[in-house]
Design an enzyme around this catalytic site. Structure first.
Site: not given
Length: 885
Positions: A286, A328, A628, A720
């Site tokens: 969880e 590029d 691009d 915990t």
């Protein structure tokens, strides 16, 4: 609408469009507005805060938790439901906060084509909003304006247009009006009789007829392709979806099996159902969604410190998963600033020029010694610099906080030479007087000046070598051509400067000129780019260059970077167009050995990305221009440059603020750090969850009371252990991470090492807990509530120790400095104190069915819990010996 306007004459274009040189009238404009619509590109809707919040719930693991919460409500177990709901909401809030911050950081101007334009209409010149322009309008262009639509030029006067955002080319394009010869495959950068929407006029003037507006422009077609392109899921999302499906199926199967066993043992249906819920709670991690979100948020902040803004959280890890970066060139690998790096003067002397960019930093060096014009100046250098400054319309000057420049890139670069010999350009301007200047035009390929000095008149011209050679004396041509070819072979863009005395200003009556010098220019590499590329390749990541520049220029840069060696590794856009109809896989076979893609059109870049993906690569694409954007969206990880266009940023998951490839490499490193930390979190949660599941299953098989109830398992998983798993996200990265190959694209989170260490640690923890539980049950006066309190404390202590094991899957915990993660040490202390406190807090202790534990019991549990450290240290030692043997 026709797109090959560059292949038509001016008159043919006007006729096809039903336009005339004096412009349209109001009626024609209205009729065309109705037919073609307004000249505006639809912008994607901005993300709302609520939209980002709701998006956090679109995760398979969240679906499982929501299901668990609903079941808890149905069964009347509201405590469990509240716990689970709280964790879901906390996760959504954390994710929303991070993505909202990133989205705000990525906001930029969205007005690529919304500008005011001067247009001929109704026999006059009017200024209108660009959205009101229509095909057939006659538009006036001048220096500094943004081109409002796609235009076929009908007049050009020294017109130069900056098209980098569309073509990727670093050099501005000089325009003319002549019809081009060829076919429709002429690259955008070579359509020199066209001006395209969203580009900028650098200098000169022009007049043109609009051939396309809105979606019918080149940039409009790119925007349209973005809407039709579905973004690729980042690697982490793909892996977590797979993980969530698998764990859901496993949990369901286990629950059914245990439920059947319970039924066969005669358990009442209600107890069986609660048993299945308890098993599900113990098996489902969880706390994982919150822990992952926190880990990604930490990675985001660390990346931001290294100039990388993350727009979408999963992309943090995505860069670390990539097996290929398609980068590029201009501005990313290079400075995007033309610089003179070498000179050749008529006496045969070569000069090296230090410094780079649009500033006066650096020196001109002859045989390693600085050249100055003080004392006994170099006569040939003085003559060369005088001509270079006189035939120059650029501006470069020192300001209080740096350097200011404007004008043609070549002119600015030449003015920088003046400062590099210790003189302001005014020093040369004071020596002569301009008589007439002839600006650069693409038809001529040179600029020139007539000037007077010391009672005489002189002429100087600079331009393409082949043009200047025609003006030199026959005996000089061969030598100059030989030197120019040598400089070009070294990767320089070569210009020539020549001059002679001139008694008049008629270009046709000039005598043979004398060479004044050859100029070797280059858009210099970023100093850190070569190292960054090497580091990526050492990390097993292929790097390829995709650019709109000329193949020879691209290959020269690639050689300097160590990306490519020969022309066989280069492919041009024209060559790609000949194999345009191939499938991505067929295309991939053709280009898989290529390292440089030059003169590439926007949609070709996208096809290159798709081809590389078909080969099994996880692809990261960098870019800054609108050209691009389709490739950025198609890639697994799109990396836009901070100075780039909004289309590029909108299509990306990551933005590099300093436009630097080195920052991309830093992002890869941080991405790998983040993934390693995610593995540590998953290791902790799955191993402890499996241990809880085994403990419950053993109790069921042996028909003894369960050591934990469902709400206690939730407390262990969410509170915990939840504190500790989040603390693991702060672990510093392994310095060796960039010397390891990337993960295989189809590799699961649960590889052989992960599975084996989960099994060993889970068996150890479950064995210790269940052994203590059996021991307690055999004691006289056994109290079930107190017994559960003891084994709960034991499980918390085991988690406290086991989280130290999780700091590394290979290194001994004793070799990892505590200073690498003080947050974890604090988290262990907090988790322990929180659990101890829960036994004393009214309401909480009754909900968790806990009671205070005696100090003597706590001390006895401590060595039992430490056993997990001993087992896992032995496990790491054995595995290490097997790997090195």
């Amino acid at each position: 609408m026709e797109s090959n306007w560059h292949l038509s004459t001016v008159d043919e274009t006007l006729s096809t469009l039903g336009a005339k040189r004096e412009g349209l009238n109001a009626g024609e404009v209205q009729q065309r507005l109705s037919e073609y619509g307004r000249n505006s590109i639809p912008q994607p809707k901005s993300k709302t805060l609520m939209g980002i919040f709701l998006h956090q719930f679109l995760d398979p693991l969240i679906y499982v938790l929501i299901g668990a919460a609903i079941i808890s409500v149905v069964t009347g177990d509201t405590t469990d439901a509240i716990f689970i709901t709280a964790i879901i909401v906390i996760n959504a809030i954390l994710g929303t906060y991070q993505e909202w911050q990133a989205e705000n950081s990525a906001q930029a101007l969205r007005n690529l084509v919304k500008v005011r334009s001067r247009v001929k209409r109704d026999n006059g010149i009017h200024e209108v909003d660009s959205e009101e322009l229509v095909p057939g309008d006659i538009v006036l262009l001048e220096s500094g304006v943004k081109v409002p639509a796609d235009i076929r030029l009908i007049e050009s006067h020294d017109l130069t247009v900056e098209e980098a955002l569309l073509t990727g080319e670093s050099e501005a394009v000089h325009k003319h009006t002549d019809k081009l010869n060829g076919n429709g495959n002429i690259a955008l950068g070579d359509r020199v009789n066209m001006a395209f929407a969203a580009t900028t006029v650098q200098k000169g003037r022009g007049v043109g007829v609009i051939t396309g507006t809105a979606a019918h422009t080149e940039i409009g077609q790119i925007a349209d392709s973005l809407r039709q392109t579905s973004g690729e899921k980042p690697p982490l999302v793909q892996r977590m979806e797979s993980f969530s499906k698998k764990i859901s199926i496993i949990v369901l199967v286990v629950c059914v099996i245990l439920g059947v066993i319970g039924y066969l043992e005669g358990m009442p249906p209600k107890e069986i159902f609660f048993l299945m819920v308890a098993v599900g709670v113990s098996a489902i991690p969880e706390g994982l969604p919150v822990a992952l979100t926190v880990a990604l948020s930490i990675g985001t902040r660390r990346m931001a410190k290294r100039n990388v803004i993350v727009r979408k959280l999963p992309a943090v890890e995505g860069l670390g998963s990539c097996t290929m970066i398609a980068s590029d060139k201009t501005g990313t690998l290079t400075m995007d600033q033309q610089s003179v790096k070498q000179l050749y003067l008529p006496d045969g002397q070569y000069y090296e020029v230090s410094g780079q960019g649009y500033n006066g930093d650096g020196q001109i060096l002859a045989d390693g010694q600085p050249v100055t014009l003080d004392g006994q100046p170099d006569a040939e250098m003085s003559t060369f610099l005088l001509a270079a400054i006189m035939a120059n319309e650029g501006i470069l000057r020192k300001t209080g906080d740096g350097w200011e420049h404007s004008g043609d890139a070549v002119d600015v670069a030449l003015r920088a030479l003046s400062y590099k010999v210790g003189k302001d350009p005014k020093f040369f301007k004071a020596q002569a007087e301009v008589v007439e200047i002839i600006p650069y035009e693409s038809e001529r390929k040179f600029s020139a000046v007539f000037y007077k000095r010391e009672g005489g008149q002189y002429f100087a011209m600079k331009g393409a070598v082949e043009i200047v050679l025609e003006k030199l004396g026959p005996t000089a041509r061969d030598k100059v051509n030989e030197v120019a070819e040598k400089m070009a072979a070294d990767g320089y863009r070569v210009l020539a400067l020549a001059g002679s005395p001139a008694t008049q200003t008629d270009l046709k009556q000039l005598p043979d000129l004398q060479l004044l010098g050859l100029i070797g220019m280059i858009d210099p590499l970023r100093e850190e780019a070569k190292t960054a590329v090497k580091n990526c390749r050492d990390a097993g990541i292929e790097v390829v260059m995709v650019t709109g520049d000329h193949p020879a220029t691209a290959l020269s840069i690639a050689r300097s970077l160590g990306l490519a060696e020969s022309a066989e590794e280069v492919i041009s856009g024209v060559e790609l167009s000949s194999i345009d109809k191939l499938t991505p896989k067929e295309l991939a076979e053709k280009i898989k050995a290529k390292k440089v893609f030059a003169r590439v059109a926007p949609l070709q870049k996208q096809k290159i990305v798709e081809a590389m993906k078909s080969l099994g690569h996880f692809v990261a694409v960098t870019g800054d221009g609108a050209n691009d954007a389709p490739a950025l969206k198609s890639a697994h990880i799109g990396v836009a440059m901070g100075s780039g266009t909004d289309l590029a940023k909108e299509a990306s998951s990551i933005i590099v603020t300093d436009n630097n490839f080195a920052s991309i490499e830093a992002g890869v490193e941080e991405g790998r750090f983040t993934f390693d930390n995610l593995r540590k979190i998953i290791y902790l949660l799955i191993s402890t969850g499996a241990a809880e599941l085994l403990t419950v299953a053993l109790s069921l098989f042996l028909n003894v009371p369960l050591p934990f109830i469902a709400v206690q398992l939730l407390w262990l998983n969410l509170v915990t252990n939840g504190i500790q798993d989040i603390a693991l996200a702060f672990e510093k990265g392994d310095p060796q991470v960039m010397h390891k190959p990337p993960r295989k694209p189809d590799e699961s989170i649960f590889d052989k090492r992960m599975n084996s260490q989960i099994i060993v640690s889970a068996l150890t923890i479950a064995g210790v807990v269940f052994g203590v539980w059996l021991y307690l049950m055999k004691q006289p006066g056994f109290n079930e509530r107190h017994g559960r309190t003891v084994v709960m404390m034991l499980m918390v202590l085991l988690q406290n120790f086991h989280v130290l094991n999780c700091r590394s899957e290979t290194k001994s915990l004793f070799r990892i400095p505590l200073r690498n993660n003080w947050v974890l040490i604090l988290g262990i202390v907090c988790a322990q104190l929180l659990h101890v406190s829960a036994a004393y807090i009214p309401g909480l202790n009754s909900t968790l069915q806990l009671e205070p534990i005696r100090m003597r019991e706590w001390l006895l549990l401590l060595p039992a819990a430490a056993s997990v450290l001993l087992v896992m240290e032995l496990y790491k030692l054995i595995i290490h010996r097997k790997e090195v043997s």
